[in-house]
Scaffold this active site. Structure first.
Site, short mmCIF file in Angstrom:
data_model
loop_
_atom_site.label_atom_id
_atom_site.label_comp_id
_atom_site.label_asym_id
_atom_site.label_seq_id
_atom_site.Cartn_x
_atom_site.Cartn_y
_atom_site.Cartn_z
N ASP A 173 -7.81 -5.27 -0.18
CA ASP A 173 -8.40 -6.06 -1.27
C ASP A 173 -8.21 -7.56 -1.09
O ASP A 173 -8.97 -8.35 -1.64
CB ASP A 173 -7.80 -5.63 -2.62
CG ASP A 173 -8.09 -4.19 -2.95
OD1 ASP A 173 -9.28 -3.82 -2.91
OD2 ASP A 173 -7.16 -3.43 -3.22
N HIS A 231 0.84 -1.19 0.00
CA HIS A 231 0.00 0.00 0.00
C HIS A 231 0.88 1.24 0.00
O HIS A 231 1.92 1.28 0.66
CB HIS A 231 -0.92 0.00 1.23
CG HIS A 231 -2.09 0.91 1.09
ND1 HIS A 231 -1.99 2.28 1.32
CD2 HIS A 231 -3.38 0.67 0.75
CE1 HIS A 231 -3.18 2.83 1.11
NE2 HIS A 231 -4.04 1.89 0.77
#
Length: 385
Positions: free
Chosen positions: A315, A258
């Site tokens: 996700d 991320h």
């Protein structure tokens, strides 16, 4: 001019009171409230918090929930638009088309007053699940299931998708998914929506911008890729070999890393717990164990090679949750959008309230130009006139 920052990394573009992220500590807050502390609330309350700026009291929540339930039906014209779609597309493409059509039918399309936008906001939040569920059923030759006003936002979506009521656990987890997906500061789709809103374009156009941006595989589209990846691994024990082969071929493993978090995304652990609960309730641990083995293998390999761990992002385990909820992969990104619509609207409303058109600058670099501060001509080279 200052040095360009590729991808606008760590550039502060604006001020917001909608959400905040502490990437070092792994903390996410909506309107100053830890996201973990919102999970026992209905999605309607969190939607109200994001769009209106405060948690609703009992009467405000009842009124807002009643309004959303009243606005859930998509209408026959919207359903007919969905029937004309190419059924091989992702649900995001159908959602984009349906929202565009909806805007044509709104007499206040270009009215950007707060009153008009709050009315549009309720319409969008209410109809997103209906449109996505209807498209999914139409695409497989079934009739859409009308919304059930007795059910919560999450339970109603699963009901419209399947034609039967979900279990209490499934409904609770779908509701939590929408809450965890609702907002995440200046992610690509929220920022894109704000750019559109900053031109004083209408709310529908700004939301369509968000839909188009979320669809990308480096944003919300990663959930669909995770679901497909899990299906590529026959048994959980094959996970490490799968990871090593992917890395040897320099292939990206979706659902990891991320831009903002230097530690684990706080939503990841929650989704992992939800995935385990669903796996145990189904008596089928395969997908959960496959995911956990992938996570462990990647953590081990990256730590050994780079001495820096890499963590799954939101996700990864959400994709596994969707598998246990029997959500088709091509719906995955659109289901993400059902939660995120409240965050998009909040950002647009904030942008409209104190607007300045978003217009950054670019640093011009001519093709073949030498590095900055290096002379264009060698001192020894003569200039011929």
């Amino acid at each position: 001019m200052e040095e360009a920052k590729k991808g606008l990394e760590n550039i502060i573009a604006l001020e917001t009171s909608i959400s905040s992220i502490d990437g070092v500590k792994g903390v996410l807050k909506y309107r100053g409230i830890l996201v973990n502390d919102l999970l026992d609330m209905p999605y309607d309350a969190v939607s109200y918090l994001l769009i209106r700026g405060k948690l609703p009291d009992k009467n405000e929540l009842a009124a807002y929930s009643a309004l959303l339930k009243e606005r859930r039906p998509a209408g026959e014209n919207v359903l007919n638009v969905l029937r004309t779609c190419n059924f091989n597309i992702e649900a995001m493409d159908a959602l984009r088309t349906a929202i565009s059509y909806m805007s044509h039918c709104d007499p206040d399309l270009s009215d950007n007053s707060e009153e008009a936008n709050l009315r549009k906001a309720a319409n969008l939040v209410a109809k997103f699940p209906t449109i996505i569920a209807a498209f999914s059923r139409i695409a497989i030759g079934k009739e859409p299931v009308p919304p059930n006003p007795a059910l919560s936002h999450g339970a109603n979506f699963l009901y419209m998708l399947r034609g039967s009521k979900p279990t209490e656990l499934e409904a609770e987890i779908m509701e939590k998914d929408f809450i965890l997906s609702a907002e995440h500061e200046l992610n690509a789709s929220s920022f894109a929506s704000r750019i559109t809103a900053s031109t004083l374009s209408d709310l529908y156009s700004a939301i369509i911008t968000g839909i188009c941006t979320l669809k990308g595989p480096l944003h919300g589209g990663a959930r669909m890729a995770v679901m497909d990846m899990i299906d590529e691994i026959a048994v959980p024990e094959d996970s490490e070999a799968y990871v090593l082969e992917k890395m040897a071929n320099n292939e990206k493993i979706m659902g990891f890393g991320h831009r903002v978090y230097l530690t684990q995304d706080p939503r990841t652990g929650i989704f992992k717990k939800l995935a385990k609960e669903l796996a145990e309730s189904r008596g089928n641990m395969k997908w959960y164990e496959t995911g956990e083995n992938i996570e462990n293998a990647i953590f081990k390999v990256f730590t050994e090679k780079t001495h820096k761990p890499i963590y799954p992002n939101v996700d990864f385990y959400s994709g596994i949750v969707y598998k246990y909820l029997d959500i088709p992969p091509r719906l995955a990104t659109a289901v993400f959008a059902i939660g995120r619509i409240s965050g998009w609207i909040a950002h647009c409303m904030e942008q409209y309230s104190d607007n300045r058109v978003i217009r950054p600058r670019a640093k011009y670099v001519k093709a073949g130009q030498p590095p900055e501060n290096e002379p264009l001509l060698s001192p020894k080279k003569k200039i011929v006139v």
